[in-house]
Design an enzyme around this catalytic site. Structure first.
Site, PDB file in Angstrom:
ATOM      1  N   ASN A 173     -10.695 -14.006  -0.704  1.00 51.14           N
ATOM      2  CA  ASN A 173      -9.845 -13.599   0.431  1.00 51.14           C
ATOM      3  C   ASN A 173      -8.432 -14.155   0.299  1.00 51.14           C
ATOM      4  OD1 ASN A 173     -12.675 -13.336   1.457  1.00 51.14           O
ATOM      5  ND2 ASN A 173     -11.598 -12.688   3.307  1.00 51.14           N
ATOM      6  N   TYR A 183     -17.028  -0.715   1.904  1.00 47.80           N
ATOM      7  CA  TYR A 183     -15.825  -1.169   1.177  1.00 47.80           C
ATOM      8  C   TYR A 183     -16.212  -1.758  -0.175  1.00 47.80           C
ATOM      9  CZ  TYR A 183     -12.250  -4.482  -0.350  1.00 47.80           C
ATOM     10  OH  TYR A 183     -11.354  -5.201  -1.114  1.00 47.80           O
ATOM     11  N   SER A 184     -17.122  -2.745  -0.163  1.00 55.96           N
ATOM     12  CA  SER A 184     -17.416  -3.421  -1.432  1.00 55.96           C
ATOM     13  C   SER A 184     -18.152  -2.497  -2.396  1.00 55.96           C
ATOM     14  CB  SER A 184     -18.184  -4.726  -1.197  1.00 55.96           C
ATOM     15  OG  SER A 184     -19.343  -4.518  -0.429  1.00 55.96           O
ATOM     16  N   ALA A 185     -18.949  -1.560  -1.854  1.00 54.01           N
ATOM     17  CA  ALA A 185     -19.635  -0.611  -2.737  1.00 54.01           C
ATOM     18  C   ALA A 185     -18.625   0.307  -3.425  1.00 54.01           C
ATOM     19  CB  ALA A 185     -20.642   0.219  -1.937  1.00 54.01           C
ATOM     20  N   ARG A 244     -20.425  -8.446  12.964  1.00 49.36           N
ATOM     21  CA  ARG A 244     -20.171  -7.263  12.136  1.00 49.36           C
ATOM     22  C   ARG A 244     -21.497  -6.820  11.503  1.00 49.36           C
ATOM     23  NH1 ARG A 244     -16.136  -8.565   7.296  1.00 49.36           N
ATOM     24  NH2 ARG A 244     -14.487  -7.853   8.693  1.00 49.36           N
ATOM     25  N   THR A 252     -12.226  -7.312  -5.958  1.00 50.36           N
ATOM     26  CA  THR A 252     -12.611  -8.302  -4.956  1.00 50.36           C
ATOM     27  C   THR A 252     -13.902  -9.017  -5.341  1.00 50.36           C
ATOM     28  OG1 THR A 252     -13.449  -8.452  -2.689  1.00 50.36           O
ATOM     29  CG2 THR A 252     -13.687  -6.341  -3.740  1.00 50.36           C
ATOM     30  N   ASP A 253     -14.079 -10.215  -4.805  1.00 49.58           N
ATOM     31  CA  ASP A 253     -15.354 -10.932  -5.005  1.00 49.58           C
ATOM     32  C   ASP A 253     -16.484 -10.310  -4.173  1.00 49.58           C
ATOM     33  OD1 ASP A 253     -14.504 -11.733  -2.471  1.00 49.58           O
ATOM     34  OD2 ASP A 253     -14.740 -13.879  -2.846  1.00 49.58           O
ATOM     35  N   GLU A 254     -16.119  -9.413  -3.226  1.00 44.04           N
ATOM     36  CA  GLU A 254     -17.151  -8.865  -2.329  1.00 44.04           C
ATOM     37  C   GLU A 254     -18.135  -7.966  -3.075  1.00 44.04           C
ATOM     38  OE1 GLU A 254     -15.716  -7.687   1.549  1.00 44.04           O
ATOM     39  OE2 GLU A 254     -14.005  -9.026   1.382  1.00 44.04           O
ATOM     40  N   GLY A 296     -24.153  -6.009   8.890  1.00 43.16           N
ATOM     41  CA  GLY A 296     -24.251  -6.332   7.453  1.00 43.16           C
ATOM     42  C   GLY A 296     -23.322  -7.442   6.995  1.00 43.16           C
ATOM     43  N   HIS A 297     -22.853  -8.269   7.924  1.00 39.94           N
ATOM     44  CA  HIS A 297     -21.836  -9.300   7.652  1.00 39.94           C
ATOM     45  C   HIS A 297     -22.278 -10.263   6.547  1.00 39.94           C
ATOM     46  CE1 HIS A 297     -18.903 -12.269   9.874  1.00 39.94           C
ATOM     47  NE2 HIS A 297     -18.551 -12.038   8.616  1.00 39.94           N
ATOM     48  N   LYS A 352     -15.485  -0.456  -4.079  1.00 35.51           N
ATOM     49  CA  LYS A 352     -14.770  -1.262  -5.072  1.00 35.51           C
ATOM     50  C   LYS A 352     -15.662  -1.488  -6.293  1.00 35.51           C
ATOM     51  CE  LYS A 352     -11.202  -2.964  -4.863  1.00 35.51           C
ATOM     52  NZ  LYS A 352      -9.811  -2.467  -5.190  1.00 35.51           N
TER      53      LYS A 352
HETATM   54  P1  NAD Z   1      -3.782  -3.231   2.011  1.00 33.99           P
HETATM   55  O1  NAD Z   1      -4.734  -2.428   2.810  1.00 33.99           O
HETATM   56  O2  NAD Z   1      -2.877  -4.192   2.702  1.00 33.99           O
HETATM   57  O3  NAD Z   1      -2.832  -2.258   1.176  1.00 33.99           O
HETATM   58  C1  NAD Z   1      -3.324  -1.112   0.521  1.00 33.99           C
HETATM   59  C2  NAD Z   1      -2.123  -0.261   0.119  1.00 33.99           C
HETATM   60  O4  NAD Z   1      -2.627   0.877  -0.603  1.00 33.99           O
HETATM   61  C3  NAD Z   1      -1.335   0.277   1.319  1.00 33.99           C
HETATM   62  O5  NAD Z   1       0.047   0.127   1.083  1.00 33.99           O
HETATM   63  C4  NAD Z   1      -1.708   1.744   1.378  1.00 33.99           C
HETATM   64  O6  NAD Z   1      -0.675   2.578   1.895  1.00 33.99           O
HETATM   65  C5  NAD Z   1      -1.981   2.039  -0.087  1.00 33.99           C
HETATM   66  N1  NAD Z   1      -2.900   3.170  -0.269  1.00 33.99           N
HETATM   67  C6  NAD Z   1      -4.089   3.388   0.365  1.00 33.99           C
HETATM   68  N2  NAD Z   1      -4.626   4.544  -0.055  1.00 33.99           N
HETATM   69  C7  NAD Z   1      -3.787   5.055  -0.981  1.00 33.99           C
HETATM   70  C8  NAD Z   1      -3.816   6.217  -1.788  1.00 33.99           C
HETATM   71  N3  NAD Z   1      -4.814   7.096  -1.722  1.00 33.99           N
HETATM   72  N4  NAD Z   1      -2.797   6.432  -2.647  1.00 33.99           N
HETATM   73  C9  NAD Z   1      -1.761   5.550  -2.733  1.00 33.99           C
HETATM   74  N5  NAD Z   1      -1.684   4.442  -1.975  1.00 33.99           N
HETATM   75  C10 NAD Z   1      -2.681   4.194  -1.120  1.00 33.99           C
HETATM   76  O7  NAD Z   1      -4.667  -3.956   0.906  1.00 33.99           O
HETATM   77  P2  NAD Z   1      -4.511  -5.414   0.253  1.00 33.99           P
HETATM   78  O8  NAD Z   1      -5.169  -6.396   1.118  1.00 33.99           O
HETATM   79  O9  NAD Z   1      -3.107  -5.608  -0.151  1.00 33.99           O
HETATM   80  O10 NAD Z   1      -5.413  -5.240  -1.040  1.00 33.99           O
HETATM   81  C11 NAD Z   1      -4.847  -4.758  -2.253  1.00 33.99           C
HETATM   82  C12 NAD Z   1      -5.938  -4.694  -3.311  1.00 33.99           C
HETATM   83  O11 NAD Z   1      -6.476  -5.996  -3.519  1.00 33.99           O
HETATM   84  C13 NAD Z   1      -7.116  -3.797  -2.938  1.00 33.99           C
HETATM   85  O12 NAD Z   1      -7.520  -3.104  -4.091  1.00 33.99           O
HETATM   86  C14 NAD Z   1      -8.187  -4.772  -2.478  1.00 33.99           C
HETATM   87  O13 NAD Z   1      -9.473  -4.253  -2.715  1.00 33.99           O
HETATM   88  C15 NAD Z   1      -7.885  -5.954  -3.363  1.00 33.99           C
HETATM   89  N6  NAD Z   1      -8.273  -7.274  -2.816  1.00 33.99           N
HETATM   90  C16 NAD Z   1      -7.851  -7.645  -1.567  1.00 33.99           C
HETATM   91  C17 NAD Z   1      -8.178  -8.916  -1.100  1.00 33.99           C
HETATM   92  C18 NAD Z   1      -7.705  -9.393   0.262  1.00 33.99           C
HETATM   93  O14 NAD Z   1      -8.066 -10.484   0.683  1.00 33.99           O
HETATM   94  N7  NAD Z   1      -6.869  -8.640   0.966  1.00 33.99           N
HETATM   95  C19 NAD Z   1      -8.939  -9.783  -1.884  1.00 33.99           C
HETATM   96  C20 NAD Z   1      -9.345  -9.365  -3.156  1.00 33.99           C
HETATM   97  C21 NAD Z   1      -8.988  -8.108  -3.617  1.00 33.99           C
HETATM   98  P1  TYD Z   2     -11.621 -10.239   7.057  1.00 33.24           P
HETATM   99  O1  TYD Z   2     -10.256 -10.811   7.175  1.00 33.24           O
HETATM  100  O2  TYD Z   2     -11.892  -8.894   7.646  1.00 33.24           O
HETATM  101  O3  TYD Z   2     -11.985 -10.253   5.493  1.00 33.24           O
HETATM  102  P2  TYD Z   2     -13.409  -9.912   4.754  1.00 33.24           P
HETATM  103  O4  TYD Z   2     -14.328  -9.287   5.710  1.00 33.24           O
HETATM  104  O5  TYD Z   2     -12.962  -8.972   3.695  1.00 33.24           O
HETATM  105  O6  TYD Z   2     -13.905 -11.227   4.235  1.00 33.24           O
HETATM  106  O7  TYD Z   2     -12.658 -11.246   7.695  1.00 33.24           O
HETATM  107  C1  TYD Z   2     -12.770 -12.582   7.233  1.00 33.24           C
HETATM  108  C2  TYD Z   2     -13.932 -13.206   7.965  1.00 33.24           C
HETATM  109  O8  TYD Z   2     -13.595 -13.326   9.353  1.00 33.24           O
HETATM  110  C3  TYD Z   2     -15.209 -12.399   7.909  1.00 33.24           C
HETATM  111  O9  TYD Z   2     -16.324 -13.286   7.819  1.00 33.24           O
HETATM  112  C4  TYD Z   2     -15.228 -11.654   9.233  1.00 33.24           C
HETATM  113  C5  TYD Z   2     -14.540 -12.636  10.170  1.00 33.24           C
HETATM  114  N1  TYD Z   2     -13.780 -12.021  11.286  1.00 33.24           N
HETATM  115  C6  TYD Z   2     -14.002 -12.439  12.600  1.00 33.24           C
HETATM  116  O10 TYD Z   2     -14.830 -13.327  12.860  1.00 33.24           O
HETATM  117  N2  TYD Z   2     -13.277 -11.863  13.600  1.00 33.24           N
HETATM  118  C7  TYD Z   2     -12.357 -10.890  13.355  1.00 33.24           C
HETATM  119  O11 TYD Z   2     -11.736 -10.382  14.329  1.00 33.24           O
HETATM  120  C8  TYD Z   2     -12.129 -10.474  12.016  1.00 33.24           C
HETATM  121  C9  TYD Z   2     -11.121  -9.403  11.695  1.00 33.24           C
HETATM  122  C10 TYD Z   2     -12.862 -11.073  11.000  1.00 33.24           C
END
Ligand code: NAD
Ligand code: TYD
Length: 374
Positions: free
Chosen positions: A210, A181-183, A313, A155-157, A315-316, A185
């Site tokens: 995102n 989370y980001s720490a 949130r 992630t970029d976080e 530490g947002h 990752k």
């Molecule tokens: P998600 O939470 O939707 O899915 C995570 C999946 O991992 C789930 O199916 C869960 O059952 C599985 N899982 C969790 N713990 C597990 C374990 N111990 N063993 C096996 N499986 C396990 O997450 P996502 O949004 O699809 O993100 C996927 C990846 O992409 C993550 O590594 C996340 O850090 C990264 N990422 C996400 C975003 C985003 O915007 N969602 C952006 C950049 C990077």
């Molecule tokens: P989120 O989808 O949780 O992704 P991330 O925190 O990993 O960027 O949140 C996206 C943005 O939206 C973030 O700045 C937090 C904000 N947010 C709200 O304002 N309200 C909400 O209910 C949620 C879930 C997020």
């Protein structure tokens, strides 16, 4: 490393330039989650001859329904299991003769990491270490084959928060993670880097902004707002709503990973973004306008009347933005879906699939919701 003849790689263009590729045998961890399941669908469409093992623990975020339509496919095997289970991973690597791991599995939600960071350290750090160590021994035992890859999805976080005039995060931006989370990752990213540097293991890494699109669990901003609009519930905007995120349609993320797996040198890392910086409040307003247009029956109309500012949130991070120059100039990848088009597709998908999201609003979800939005 530069390939200037490649102007832009879309997913179909990429697969047609790779007709002579060797079939791969992959483990896709987290393949029942949001991005992982989109990637499993994507990979099956582009490389139907590849063997795919989905390894997923099916936590609250994992859902077999995300793989609808793929069950029973001869080249797909679903294994419910934990990435911390070394014996299971050793068995899968050997019996399926795996050459590629694409590692999505993680605890992924910032608000949950604030409520309970332990699971994030366990899965994201210990789980990634377990996979790396198992893959290293497998790769070494096979004589370090040239085509093996371990692709870590990050992630970029990990870079922390930007000020308004800062340039976007590049691959050389120092790490400064702010949430548990980001720490966690960031910890996993450092392990991946070390496995390449120390053992020469053929790792790849992408740090993406995102994502949004189908199968997105409704704890994240976009699906949560869509579903709350449909239910006539308040739309909780944190703080002043001026935080900025760079949104990428999930299919574009999948094509970026595809591009990196097929075109990158081992050991490389690429930042992936959508060139779509949007303030949260503006994004929520765009969603309201779209749902008002596309949904025939709504409990509250205009749905923007549901917008409610709630406590921020802790530490947002204020702003994320990506400088995706490296993946564009070296590998020719650019995003293909604008935020307007991607949001329209996403809203339509949630409107068409209440059968997918209604069961997710479980007791566990309601309990989580009460804690975060108390
Ligand atoms: P998600 O939470 O939707 O899915 C995570 C999946 O991992 C789930 O199916 C869960 O059952 C599985 N899982 C969790 N713990 C597990 C374990 N111990 N063993 C096996 N499986 C396990 O997450 P996502 O949004 O699809 O993100 C996927 C990846 O992409 C993550 O590594 C996340 O850090 C990264 N990422 C996400 C975003 C985003 O915007 N969602 C952006 C950049 C990077
Ligand atoms: P989120 O989808 O949780 O992704 P991330 O925190 O990993 O960027 O949140 C996206 C943005 O939206 C973030 O700045 C937090 C904000 N947010 C709200 O304002 N309200 C909400 O209910 C949620 C879930 C997020």
């Amino acid at each position: 490393m530069s390939t200037p003849e490649i102007q832009s790689v879309t997913s179909s263009a990429l697969s047609s330039t790779l007709l002579d590729r060797h079939p791969r045998r992959l483990i896709i961890t987290g393949g029942a989650g949001f991005i992982g399941s989109n990637f499993v669908h994507y990979w099956g469409q582009h490389y139907p001859g590849d063997r795919v093992i989905v390894l997923d623990a099916l936590t609250y975020a994992g859902n077999r329904a995300n793989l609808a339509g793929l069950e029973g496919h001869a080249n797909l095997r679903f294994v419910q299991g934990d990435i911390c289970d070394r014996a299971l991973i050793d068995t899968l690597l050997a019996e399926e003769a795996i050459d590629t791991i694409v590692h999505f599995a993680a605890e992924s939600h910032v608000d949950r990491s604030i409520l309970g960071p332990g699971a994030f350290v366990q899965t994201n750090v210990v789980g990634t270490f377990t996979l790396l160590e198992a893959f290293r021994q497998h790769w070494q035992a096979q004589g370090k084959p040239e085509q093996y890859r371990f692709h870590h999805v990050s992630t970029d976080e990990v870079y922390g928060s930007l000020n308004p005039d800062d340039p976007g995060f590049s691959e050389i931006t120092p790490y400064a993670p702010n949430s548990p989370y980001s720490a966690s990752k960031a910890g996993s990213d450092h392990l991946v880097r070390a496995y390449h540097h120390t053992y020469g293991m053929p790792t790849l890494m992408t740090n993406c902004s995102n994502n949004y699109g189908p199968y997105h669990f409704p704890e994240k901003l976009i699906p949560l707002m869509c579903i709350n609009i449909l239910l006539g519930k308040p739309l909780p905007v944190y703080g002043d709503g001026q935080n900025i995120r760079d949104w990428l349609y999930v299919e574009d993320h999948c094509s970026a990973i595809d591009t990196v797996i097929h075109r990158s040198q081992p050991g490389e890392t690429y930042n992936v973004g959508g060139n779509n910086e949007v303030k949260n409040l503006d994004l929520v307003q765009m969603l309201c306008t779209l749902v008002d247009e596309l949904a025939p029956d709504l409990p509250v109309r205009p749905s923007s009347n549901l917008i409610t500012f709630v406590k921020d949130r802790p530490g947002h991070d204020r702003r994320y933005a990506i400088d995706a120059t490296k993946i564009k100039t070296e590998l020719g990848w650019t995003p293909s879906v604008t935020v307007e088009e991607g949001l329209r597709r996403t809203v339509q998908w949630y409107l068409n699939h209440p059968d997918w999201w209604q069961p997710l609003l479980s007791e566990e979800y309601q309990a989580y919701y009460r804690k975060v939005y108390a």
